[in-house]
Design a protein around this motif. Structure first.
Motif, PDB file in Angstrom:
ATOM      1  N   LYS A 221       0.789  -1.012  -0.170  1.00 12.25           N
ATOM      2  CA  LYS A 221      -0.074   0.015  -0.001  1.00 12.25           C
ATOM      3  C   LYS A 221       0.897   1.289   0.124  1.00 12.25           C
ATOM      4  O   LYS A 221       1.993   1.424   0.641  1.00 12.25           O
ATOM      5  N   ASP A 222       0.237   2.282  -0.535  1.00 11.42           N
ATOM      6  CA  ASP A 222       1.240   3.520  -0.705  1.00 11.42           C
ATOM      7  C   ASP A 222       0.799   4.608   0.876  1.00 11.42           C
ATOM      8  O   ASP A 222       1.621   5.433   0.952  1.00 11.42           O
ATOM      9  N   TYR A 223      -0.454   4.215   1.255  1.00  9.06           N
ATOM     10  CA  TYR A 223      -0.693   5.065   2.402  1.00  9.06           C
ATOM     11  C   TYR A 223      -1.244   4.003   3.476  1.00  9.06           C
ATOM     12  O   TYR A 223      -1.693   3.041   3.401  1.00  9.06           O
ATOM     13  N   LEU A 224      -1.481   4.450   4.648  1.00 12.48           N
ATOM     14  CA  LEU A 224      -1.642   3.820   6.061  1.00 12.48           C
ATOM     15  C   LEU A 224      -3.117   3.294   5.987  1.00 12.48           C
ATOM     16  O   LEU A 224      -3.449   2.348   6.219  1.00 12.48           O
ATOM     17  N   ILE A 225      -3.930   4.410   5.446  1.00 11.34           N
ATOM     18  CA  ILE A 225      -5.399   4.223   5.498  1.00 11.34           C
ATOM     19  C   ILE A 225      -6.013   4.221   4.076  1.00 11.34           C
ATOM     20  O   ILE A 225      -5.803   5.281   3.773  1.00 11.34           O
ATOM     21  N   GLY A 226      -6.883   3.234   3.825  1.00 12.67           N
ATOM     22  CA  GLY A 226      -7.329   3.264   2.462  1.00 12.67           C
ATOM     23  C   GLY A 226      -6.297   3.624   1.377  1.00 12.67           C
ATOM     24  O   GLY A 226      -5.120   3.005   1.401  1.00 12.67           O
ATOM     25  N   ASP A 227      -6.758   4.177   0.420  1.00 16.23           N
ATOM     26  CA  ASP A 227      -5.586   4.467  -0.824  1.00 16.23           C
ATOM     27  C   ASP A 227      -5.473   5.960  -0.785  1.00 16.23           C
ATOM     28  O   ASP A 227      -5.295   6.700  -1.748  1.00 16.23           O
ATOM     29  N   GLN A 228      -5.513   6.829   0.151  1.00 14.94           N
ATOM     30  CA  GLN A 228      -5.382   8.034   0.227  1.00 14.94           C
ATOM     31  C   GLN A 228      -4.410   8.666   1.594  1.00 14.94           C
ATOM     32  O   GLN A 228      -4.572   8.015   2.477  1.00 14.94           O
ATOM     33  N   LEU A 229      -3.956   9.868   1.166  1.00 11.59           N
ATOM     34  CA  LEU A 229      -2.776  10.433   2.168  1.00 11.59           C
ATOM     35  C   LEU A 229      -3.897  11.023   3.233  1.00 11.59           C
ATOM     36  O   LEU A 229      -4.784  11.613   3.002  1.00 11.59           O
ATOM     37  N   THR A 230      -3.458  10.631   4.437  1.00 13.18           N
ATOM     38  CA  THR A 230      -4.318  11.253   5.944  1.00 13.18           C
ATOM     39  C   THR A 230      -3.400  11.629   6.753  1.00 13.18           C
ATOM     40  O   THR A 230      -2.141  11.458   6.609  1.00 13.18           O
ATOM     41  N   GLU A 231      -3.880  12.361   7.716  1.00 15.61           N
ATOM     42  CA  GLU A 231      -2.809  12.792   8.780  1.00 15.61           C
ATOM     43  C   GLU A 231      -2.194  11.728   9.455  1.00 15.61           C
ATOM     44  O   GLU A 231      -1.149  11.969  10.168  1.00 15.61           O
ATOM     45  N   ALA A 232      -2.725  10.553   9.376  1.00 13.52           N
ATOM     46  CA  ALA A 232      -1.941   9.362   9.952  1.00 13.52           C
ATOM     47  C   ALA A 232      -0.504   9.185   9.269  1.00 13.52           C
ATOM     48  O   ALA A 232       0.459   8.800  10.183  1.00 13.52           O
ATOM     49  N   ASP A 233      -0.465   9.364   7.963  1.00 12.36           N
ATOM     50  CA  ASP A 233       0.657   9.281   7.206  1.00 12.36           C
ATOM     51  C   ASP A 233       1.691  10.519   7.598  1.00 12.36           C
ATOM     52  O   ASP A 233       2.829  10.274   8.034  1.00 12.36           O
ATOM     53  N   VAL A 234       0.913  11.550   7.754  1.00 18.50           N
ATOM     54  CA  VAL A 234       1.747  12.686   8.190  1.00 18.50           C
ATOM     55  C   VAL A 234       2.488  12.557   9.619  1.00 18.50           C
ATOM     56  O   VAL A 234       3.815  12.697   9.716  1.00 18.50           O
ATOM     57  N   ARG A 235       1.804  12.138  10.586  1.00 18.17           N
ATOM     58  CA  ARG A 235       2.187  11.812  11.806  1.00 18.17           C
ATOM     59  C   ARG A 235       3.318  10.714  11.938  1.00 18.17           C
ATOM     60  O   ARG A 235       4.004  10.567  12.976  1.00 18.17           O
ATOM     61  N   LEU A 236       3.013   9.759  11.142  1.00 15.10           N
ATOM     62  CA  LEU A 236       3.921   8.693  11.288  1.00 15.10           C
ATOM     63  C   LEU A 236       5.354   9.106  10.504  1.00 15.10           C
ATOM     64  O   LEU A 236       6.446   8.860  11.084  1.00 15.10           O
ATOM     65  N   TYR A 237       5.155   9.929   9.357  1.00 17.43           N
ATOM     66  CA  TYR A 237       6.294  10.071   8.535  1.00 17.43           C
ATOM     67  C   TYR A 237       7.312  10.918   9.646  1.00 17.43           C
ATOM     68  O   TYR A 237       8.695  10.594   9.232  1.00 17.43           O
ATOM     69  N   VAL A 238       6.972  11.914  10.273  1.00 15.87           N
ATOM     70  CA  VAL A 238       7.890  12.536  10.781  1.00 15.87           C
ATOM     71  C   VAL A 238       8.935  11.904  11.894  1.00 15.87           C
ATOM     72  O   VAL A 238      10.042  12.392  12.383  1.00 15.87           O
ATOM     73  N   THR A 239       8.252  10.771  12.296  1.00 14.97           N
ATOM     74  CA  THR A 239       9.302   9.778  13.103  1.00 14.97           C
ATOM     75  C   THR A 239      10.162   8.982  12.226  1.00 14.97           C
ATOM     76  O   THR A 239      11.396   8.689  12.660  1.00 14.97           O
ATOM     77  N   ILE A 240       9.529   8.464  11.300  1.00 17.20           N
ATOM     78  CA  ILE A 240      10.270   7.557  10.459  1.00 17.20           C
ATOM     79  C   ILE A 240      11.361   8.096   9.788  1.00 17.20           C
ATOM     80  O   ILE A 240      12.570   7.599   9.625  1.00 17.20           O
ATOM     81  N   ILE A 241      11.218   9.479   9.167  1.00 18.26           N
ATOM     82  CA  ILE A 241      12.286  10.152   8.723  1.00 18.26           C
ATOM     83  C   ILE A 241      13.373  10.268   9.500  1.00 18.26           C
ATOM     84  O   ILE A 241      14.506  10.536   8.956  1.00 18.26           O
ATOM     85  N   ARG A 242      12.994  10.534  10.809  1.00 11.38           N
ATOM     86  CA  ARG A 242      14.319  10.651  11.874  1.00 11.38           C
ATOM     87  C   ARG A 242      14.963   9.400  12.262  1.00 11.38           C
ATOM     88  O   ARG A 242      15.898   9.660  13.091  1.00 11.38           O
ATOM     89  N   PHE A 243      14.311   8.439  11.735  1.00 11.54           N
ATOM     90  CA  PHE A 243      14.433   7.065  12.585  1.00 11.54           C
ATOM     91  C   PHE A 243      16.263   6.690  12.434  1.00 11.54           C
ATOM     92  O   PHE A 243      17.064   6.560  13.345  1.00 11.54           O
ATOM     93  N   ASP A 244      16.486   6.427  11.032  1.00 13.04           N
ATOM     94  CA  ASP A 244      17.916   6.089  10.745  1.00 13.04           C
ATOM     95  C   ASP A 244      18.889   7.174  11.151  1.00 13.04           C
ATOM     96  O   ASP A 244      20.160   6.854  11.548  1.00 13.04           O
ATOM     97  N   VAL A 245      18.496   8.254  11.054  1.00  8.66           N
ATOM     98  CA  VAL A 245      19.639   9.341  11.187  1.00  8.66           C
ATOM     99  C   VAL A 245      19.749   9.706  12.771  1.00  8.66           C
ATOM    100  O   VAL A 245      20.873  10.199  13.193  1.00  8.66           O
ATOM    101  N   VAL A 246      18.825   9.607  13.545  1.00  7.89           N
ATOM    102  CA  VAL A 246      19.157   9.882  15.000  1.00  7.89           C
ATOM    103  C   VAL A 246      18.427   8.784  15.798  1.00  7.89           C
ATOM    104  O   VAL A 246      19.123   8.381  17.064  1.00  7.89           O
ATOM    105  N   TYR A 247      17.322   8.281  15.686  1.00  7.97           N
ATOM    106  CA  TYR A 247      16.668   7.724  16.841  1.00  7.97           C
ATOM    107  C   TYR A 247      17.444   6.176  17.030  1.00  7.97           C
ATOM    108  O   TYR A 247      17.569   5.540  18.160  1.00  7.97           O
TER     109      TYR A 247
END
Ligand SMILES: N[C@@H](CCC(=O)N[C@@H](CS)C(=O)NCC(=O)O)C(=O)O
Length: 322
Positions: A221-247
């Motif tokens: 799937k391209d998005y967490l819920i259904g086939d559309q971008l929702t705030e759930a993707d936004v809220r997940l992205y901000v942690t995942i983009i930092r994961f390999d780099v800092v967390y």
């Protein structure tokens, strides 16, 4: 502007078991027609740190909704220290701003102006009203919902129609947000700030349980819920983009990286970053790395900022590299 007298903001209050609890958010107003805070262009300012994942949510939604010419942004430097988040007036750093609206040297000055008795930690993001000279809201989860709808009548049809929290998906979004927040968004902090071995190990396990669950949810799937971008993707992205780099390193979430251990999440991440300008243009790896490794000197005494991982994010088509 004078810095208000407050406790050393580099110190975190530890709970009895060695865990750290998140700061409380105090300003919880909304923007609505007929209310105290009316939706108007050139009236509101978002104060953010590009390093902060919670502030990052608001920047992405501002960009997705095309609100750049309606809501201004003022960016702190990544060096959160004794006086909290500084602006470029006291700490020049590429990509940080001087505050033209309040002439504040630190984010804490905004809180003092909004409420001289404010005694909590002055966090970002802050949604500021230049008319009443106060903070409208400092809770990112609420700010992104305000930005999602409050200014729609000022936007072109395409932007107005973009709904990141559509009525038919709300229950599903709330449900997924809740466990992703607990295990991943806040989970990495529980791991990173733990001051007792058992607390750390429990948080570590929870982070990877959460990531395993997301990996399964994103399969094919391209998005967490259904086939559309929702705030759930936004809220997940901000942690995942930092994961390999800092967390992975700074917060000791080092069972595996996203790039090595989670192919579905890695694909989803690269698609958002490379195919949607709202994600790429608001992601600043310099601020992210400097903030975590410099500010959290209690876990990195010499404030050395690591060079890698290289690259910070892989190209969109990189499966041959893996
Ligand atoms: N619940 C808040 C949390 C914001 C938050 O914790 N921001 C951090 C930066 S990543 C902060 O400014 N902390 C200031 C401090 O701890 O003194 C939100 O999501 O808006």
């Amino acid at each position: 502007m004078a810095v208000v007298d407050a406790k050393d903001l580099t110190k975190f209050k530890l709970e009895a078991d060695g865990s750290v609890k998140r700061v409380k958010t105090m300003f919880r107003n909304t923007i609505e027609q007929g209310g105290k805070f009316e939706p108007e262009a050139d009236r509101y300012v978002l104060y953010v740190s590009l390093a902060c994942p919670w502030a990052h949510r608001t920047l992405i939604v501002r960009a997705l909704k095309g609100l750049e010419n309606i809501i201004a942004v003022v960016r702190t430097t990544p060096h959160m220290s004794t006086n909290g988040w500084p602006f470029a007036s006291v700490d020049a750093f590429p990509g940080a701003d001087v505050d033209p609206y309040n002439n504040a040297d630190h984010v804490r000055d905004l809180y003092a102006k909004a409420d001289p008795n404010h005694s909590g930690r002055p966090s970002v993001p802050v949604l500021w009203d230049t008319k009443h000279k106060t903070i409208v809201n400092n809770e990112s989860a609420e700010i992104i919902r305000i930005l999602n709808t409050a200014f729609n009548h000022l936007l072109p049809e395409k932007s107005a129609n973009l709904d990141l929290f559509p009525p038919n998906l709300r229950d599903e979004i709330d449900e997924i947000n809740a466990w992703i927040y607990d295990t991943i968004n806040d989970g990495v902090y529980k791991s990173g700030f733990a001051a007792a071995q058992e607390v750390y190990e429990k948080a570590f396990e929870r982070v990877f349980e959460g990531l395993d669950r997301v990996e399964a949810a994103l399969k094919g799937k391209d998005y967490l819920i259904g086939d559309q971008l929702t705030e759930a993707d936004v809220r997940l992205y901000v942690t995942i983009i930092r994961f390999d780099v800092v967390y992975h390193s700074c917060f000791k979430c080092n069972k595996t990286t996203i790039r090595d251990g989670y192919p579905e999440i890695h694909r989803w991440l690269r698609q958002l970053y490379w195919n949607n300008e709202a994600f790429k243009s608001t992601t600043n790896f310099d601020h992210i790395k400097h903030h975590y490794w410099w500010s959290l000197f209690m876990i990195n005494a010499n404030r050395i900022v690591p060079v890698g991982p290289i690259p910070s994010i892989h190209p969109l088509w990189c499966d041959e590299l893996m």
